[in-house]
Scaffold this motif. Structure first.
Motif, PDB file in Angstrom:
ATOM      1  N   SER A 167      66.658  50.012  63.107  1.00 14.97           N
ATOM      2  CA  SER A 167      67.111  51.336  63.548  1.00 14.97           C
ATOM      3  C   SER A 167      68.603  51.266  63.892  1.00 14.97           C
ATOM      4  O   SER A 167      69.075  51.982  64.772  1.00 14.97           O
ATOM      5  CB  SER A 167      66.282  51.795  64.745  1.00 14.97           C
ATOM      6  N   SER A 174      68.372  55.024  62.088  1.00 12.09           N
ATOM      7  CA  SER A 174      69.673  55.052  62.758  1.00 12.09           C
ATOM      8  C   SER A 174      70.382  56.376  62.473  1.00 12.09           C
ATOM      9  O   SER A 174      71.038  56.960  63.364  1.00 12.09           O
ATOM     10  CB  SER A 174      70.468  53.846  62.260  1.00 12.09           C
ATOM     11  N   LEU A 177      69.257  59.116  64.661  1.00  8.73           N
ATOM     12  CA  LEU A 177      69.842  59.054  66.009  1.00  8.73           C
ATOM     13  C   LEU A 177      71.263  59.615  66.051  1.00  8.73           C
ATOM     14  O   LEU A 177      71.756  59.991  67.110  1.00  8.73           O
ATOM     15  CB  LEU A 177      69.877  57.586  66.483  1.00  8.73           C
ATOM     16  N   ALA A 192      68.838  64.211  72.288  1.00  7.96           N
ATOM     17  CA  ALA A 192      68.706  62.760  72.064  1.00  7.96           C
ATOM     18  C   ALA A 192      67.233  62.391  71.902  1.00  7.96           C
ATOM     19  O   ALA A 192      66.877  61.549  71.064  1.00  7.96           O
ATOM     20  CB  ALA A 192      69.332  61.997  73.231  1.00  7.96           C
ATOM     21  N   ARG A 195      66.076  63.318  68.423  1.00  7.54           N
ATOM     22  CA  ARG A 195      66.661  62.434  67.398  1.00  7.54           C
ATOM     23  C   ARG A 195      65.997  61.058  67.414  1.00  7.54           C
ATOM     24  O   ARG A 195      65.960  60.353  66.409  1.00  7.54           O
ATOM     25  CB  ARG A 195      68.180  62.304  67.626  1.00  7.54           C
ATOM     26  N   ALA A 196      65.499  60.679  68.616  1.00 14.24           N
ATOM     27  CA  ALA A 196      64.838  59.366  68.737  1.00 14.24           C
ATOM     28  C   ALA A 196      63.361  59.432  68.362  1.00 14.24           C
ATOM     29  O   ALA A 196      62.698  58.390  68.281  1.00 14.24           O
ATOM     30  CB  ALA A 196      64.972  58.857  70.176  1.00 14.24           C
ATOM     31  N   PHE A 230      76.450  58.617  67.503  1.00 14.48           N
ATOM     32  CA  PHE A 230      75.582  57.949  68.480  1.00 14.48           C
ATOM     33  C   PHE A 230      76.456  57.046  69.350  1.00 14.48           C
ATOM     34  O   PHE A 230      77.219  56.227  68.832  1.00 14.48           O
ATOM     35  CB  PHE A 230      74.554  57.135  67.708  1.00 14.48           C
ATOM     36  N   ASP A 234      73.844  57.593  74.710  1.00 15.91           N
ATOM     37  CA  ASP A 234      72.650  57.822  73.879  1.00 15.91           C
ATOM     38  C   ASP A 234      71.803  56.551  73.828  1.00 15.91           C
ATOM     39  O   ASP A 234      70.580  56.581  73.947  1.00 15.91           O
ATOM     40  CB  ASP A 234      73.069  58.097  72.418  1.00 15.91           C
ATOM     41  N   CYS A 235      72.498  55.435  73.613  1.00 17.93           N
ATOM     42  CA  CYS A 235      71.807  54.149  73.463  1.00 17.93           C
ATOM     43  C   CYS A 235      71.049  53.788  74.741  1.00 17.93           C
ATOM     44  O   CYS A 235      69.917  53.306  74.680  1.00 17.93           O
ATOM     45  CB  CYS A 235      72.832  53.069  73.098  1.00 17.93           C
ATOM     46  N   VAL A 238      67.871  55.792  74.765  1.00 15.61           N
ATOM     47  CA  VAL A 238      66.892  55.321  73.772  1.00 15.61           C
ATOM     48  C   VAL A 238      66.292  53.981  74.226  1.00 15.61           C
ATOM     49  O   VAL A 238      65.080  53.761  74.123  1.00 15.61           O
ATOM     50  CB  VAL A 238      67.538  55.199  72.369  1.00 15.61           C
TER      51      VAL A 238
END
Ligand SMILES: Cc1cc2nc3c(=O)[nH]c(=O)nc-3n(C[C@H](O)[C@H](O)[C@H](O)COP(=O)(O)O)c2cc1C
Length: 401
Positions: A167, A174, A177, A192, A195-196, A230, A234-235, A238
């Motif tokens: 991902s 990816s 995301l 977010a 998207r995830a 991204f 965001d990370c 997730v």
């Protein structure tokens, strides 16, 4: 310490902290099956002493490959032959994961001129090698989620100890995301969380198919390093959802075809100390560590034992991923652990022309798959010529199948 064993939440034990990060091999047999070349390559890597082997990207869907020479493991995939690959990858006593992926809009145009993607947003990278993406219907997204579950179950049947969902690096999950590539307004786009959703539903499908003792790893970008793409906040979100979903190992990388930070390092890197600069994404992992406690592997740039030990000691990394160094020195993990060396050789700096460096790494992988030792003295020009010929043959075989 790099030699310390490490147990993942699912119970799989890594005998040490050095992992062979996924590297696409592009040497599948005609029909996109695992064959003798892959088996020789992974036996060589397995004997090199890594605590974890991760295969190059194996594709869940036949029309969306990262390269024509990838292994495909859809319903027509050959599990029996993959079992020989799993056995070879585990020959050194460390567990092995299969990385599974759908290449999305980064599928080469020769493989598919109209690849599926979250939205019809073409890559902006200068290369001309990619087609015009087609927006997937919600049903097509759901079918890919199901395919991730089914492919993981095939990997488990073949004897792998776990899988890694790719991902990162701009491939399909990816790109979902990435708000620049995902313009959807349905339940797979927008926030977010939306998207995830394809990633999180793939994790759930795999857990349901493979059970609690099977390792699920996810490779995720710390950031895409593109304005409006991204990013780290965001990370962090997730990663929290992945922790709640029971993911066993989060691998932190970064970049995509538009910004290849996974290979070149971060475009904004102005860090002073060489140890800090060695690990491309370690300070991003440290930021993640403030909000998640799931096991983390950090990959990109590690070349010295000092850098690896510092990353482990910082608490941000539990496992160190190694890519390019293992193309030149497959036994580097064993020699680092034995104290026979304290760093990877740096032969890449002498490769000319510079644009052939990746082909030069593929040539080293190909040599190992033929039972030969890597040869850093090969020129970039020679490697590129052979690489181009192999890619053309792979494409011909793919189209003929
Ligand atoms: C030849 C080659 C093939 C790669 N293929 C993959 C892949 O299939 N999947 C993936 O997640 N990363 C892939 N990568 C990225 C590596 O896993 C790793 O993130 C990157 O090389 C940075 O680590 P390094 O500095 O130790 O090489 C590849 C890298 C190289 C050099």
């Amino acid at each position: 310490m790099i030699e310390s064993p490490y147990e993942l939440p699912c119970g799989v034990v890594l005998p040490n902290r050095l992992a062979n990060a996924a590297m696409t091999e592009r040497i599948a047999e005609p029909g996109n099956h695992a064959g003798a070349r892959l088996i020789r390559l992974y036996r060589t890597w397995a004997e090199g002493g890594c605590g974890l082997q991760i295969t190059g990207n194996i594709q869940v869907e036949r029309r969306h490959l990262e390269a024509a020479g990838n292994v495909i493991l859809d319903e027509a995939g050959d599990v029996a032959r993959l079992a020989h690959l799993a056995e070879a990858a585990k020959a050194g006593g460390a567990p092995a994961f299969a990385q599974i992926s759908h290449a999305g809009r980064q599928t080469p145009v020769g493989v598919n001129p109209a690849p599926h993607a979250p939205s019809a947003v073409k890559l902006t990278e200068a290369g001309v090698g990619h087609g015009d993406p087609v927006e997937m219907s919600a049903e097509q997204v759901e079918a890919v989620i199901v395919a991730f579950g089914a492919t993981a179950a095939r990997c488990q049947a073949a004897g792998f100890d776990g899988i890694q969902i790719h991902s990162a690096h701009g491939y399909l999950l990816s790109s979902f995301l990435n708000p620049l590539a995902n313009l959807r307004t349905d339940r797979f786009g927008g926030s977010a969380e939306a998207r995830a959703r394809p990633l999180l539903e793939a994790v759930a499908a795999i857990r349901a198919a493979c059970g609690a003792g099977f390792a699920i790893s996810v490779k995720l970008n710390a950031a895409d390093f593109l304005k409006g793409g991204f990013d780290l906040p965001d990370c962090v979100r997730v990663a929290g959802w992945l922790e709640t979903a029971g993911v066993d190992l989060l691998e932190v990388s970064g970049g995509n075809y538009e910004q290849p930070a996974m290979i070149r390092g971060r475009p904004d890197d102005r860090r002073e100390s060489t140890i800090a600069r060695e690990a491309f994404f370690l300070d991003y992992a440290a930021e993640l560590r403030r909000s998640v406690s799931l096991p983390m592997m950090v990959t990109g740039g590690f070349r010295t034992r000092e850098g690896m030990e510092a990353a482990l000691a910082s608490g941000a990394a539990d496992v160190i991923g190694l890519g390019r160094p293992l193309c030149l020195e497959p036994d580097l993990p064993a020699r680092l652990i034995a104290g026979e060396t304290d760093r990877a050789i740096d032969a890449e700096k002498d490769v000319t022309p510079r644009g052939a460096v990746m082909a030069w790494y593929y040539e080293q992988i190909f040599r190992m798959s033929e039972g030969l030792a890597p040869d850093p003295s090969i020129t970039g020009a020679e490697a590129r010529e052979r690489f181009v010929a192999r890619e053309a043959a792979n494409l011909e075989a793919y189209r003929a199948a």
